[in-house]
Design a protein around this motif. Sequence first.
Motif, PDB file in Angstrom:
ATOM      1  N   THR A 174     -54.362  20.974  61.451  1.00  0.00           N
ATOM      2  CA  THR A 174     -55.353  21.139  62.794  1.00  0.00           C
ATOM      3  C   THR A 174     -55.713  19.837  63.441  1.00  0.00           C
ATOM      4  O   THR A 174     -55.387  18.834  62.769  1.00  0.00           O
ATOM      5  CB  THR A 174     -56.675  21.825  62.176  1.00  0.00           C
TER       6      THR A 174
ATOM      7  N   ASN B 226     -52.518  24.126  71.421  1.00  0.00           N
ATOM      8  CA  ASN B 226     -51.904  25.006  70.353  1.00  0.00           C
ATOM      9  C   ASN B 226     -51.109  25.735  70.940  1.00  0.00           C
ATOM     10  O   ASN B 226     -51.276  26.640  72.082  1.00  0.00           O
ATOM     11  CB  ASN B 226     -53.360  25.939  70.034  1.00  0.00           C
ATOM     12  N   PRO B 227     -49.880  25.797  70.181  1.00  0.00           N
ATOM     13  CA  PRO B 227     -49.348  24.894  69.148  1.00  0.00           C
ATOM     14  C   PRO B 227     -48.518  23.668  69.904  1.00  0.00           C
ATOM     15  O   PRO B 227     -47.948  23.814  70.780  1.00  0.00           O
ATOM     16  CB  PRO B 227     -48.498  25.901  68.382  1.00  0.00           C
TER      17      PRO B 227
ATOM     18  N   ALA C 203     -56.496  23.086  67.561  1.00  0.00           N
ATOM     19  CA  ALA C 203     -54.941  23.140  67.831  1.00  0.00           C
ATOM     20  C   ALA C 203     -54.127  23.125  66.720  1.00  0.00           C
ATOM     21  O   ALA C 203     -54.257  22.015  65.854  1.00  0.00           O
ATOM     22  CB  ALA C 203     -54.529  22.226  69.071  1.00  0.00           C
TER      23      ALA C 203
END
Length: 280
Positions: free
Chosen positions: A249, A202-203, A225
Amino acid sequence: MLKDLFRKQRKYATIPSEQAKKEVPEGIMEKCPKCGTICIAKELEKNLKVCKSCGYHFSLSAPERIASLVDDGRFFPFDEDLRSVDPLQFPGYAKKIEQDMKKTDLNEAIVTGEGTIGGFPVILGVMDSRFRMGSMGSVVGEKITRAAERAAKKKYPFVLFSASGGARMQEGALSLMQMAKTTAALERMNRDKVLFISVLTNPTTGGVSASFSSLGDINIAEPGALIGFAGRRVIEQTVRQKLPDDFQTAEFLLERGQLDQVVPRLELRDTLIKLLAFHA
C-alpha cells in the motif's frame, strides 16, 4: 359475505430482501467498496470521487483527472493519432482494442499533453485504467517517451500519473522494451535538470512500477493505492512467509522510504502547485 367484502384488510410492511438492499441503481448511486456507504453519483463527482465517509479513492478516468488538475481549458493533447497495432497477431487483441476505444473514447491507455497548473506550464501524462487495465504497450511507451522529450526541450516539469496493471502481454517483448525506453527518456530529462513528478494511483503494478513510475524526482501516491511489482500470493509463495496486511500500500511504502508523500486527492492540485512554485 357482504361483511367479508367490506372487512378492513390488514396492512403488512414489506421487508426488502438482503439482495435488494445490496443492489444500487446504475448511474444514480455508487456503493463504496471499502465502507459500504451508498453515495449519490453527482455528489461523488463533486468530491473528486472520494468517499466522504471513509476517504476511499474511486478510480478517475484520464479526462476526469486532467479536468481536476489543469487551469480552465489550458490543456493541449499530444499524439492523439497514435494507435496500437497487433504485431504478434495475438488472438482477439485487435478486437479488444477497438472495444476499449469505443468504451473510453480514447485511442490508448494514456493521455499526454501540455497545460498549466496554478499558472505553471507543465507536460502532463495521465494513464487510464479503463483501457486494457492501463497496461503499457508500445504506444503507451512511445507517448511517455515523446512527452519526456518535449519536457526536456521546453524545460517544463513533467507530471505523470500512473494507473496500470503492468506491461501489456499481448505485445510480448515489445511491451517489455518500453520499460528501458521510457527510463532512458527520463534519464535524458534528468541530465537536463528538468523536474519529474511521478504520481502513483491505484493500482500501479508490474512493469510500470518497475520502470518510469518509480523514477520521479518526487514520488507521490494517493491514499490506499496498491503499488508493487508481483502479486502478494506470488511473493508469499516465493519467500514462504506471511506478508503484512498493509503490504504494497502507499502508506507501507511511505514508511519505508519508497515514496516522498501520500497526498489525498482533494489536496493534490494544491500540493502540485506548491512543488511547481518551489522548483520554478
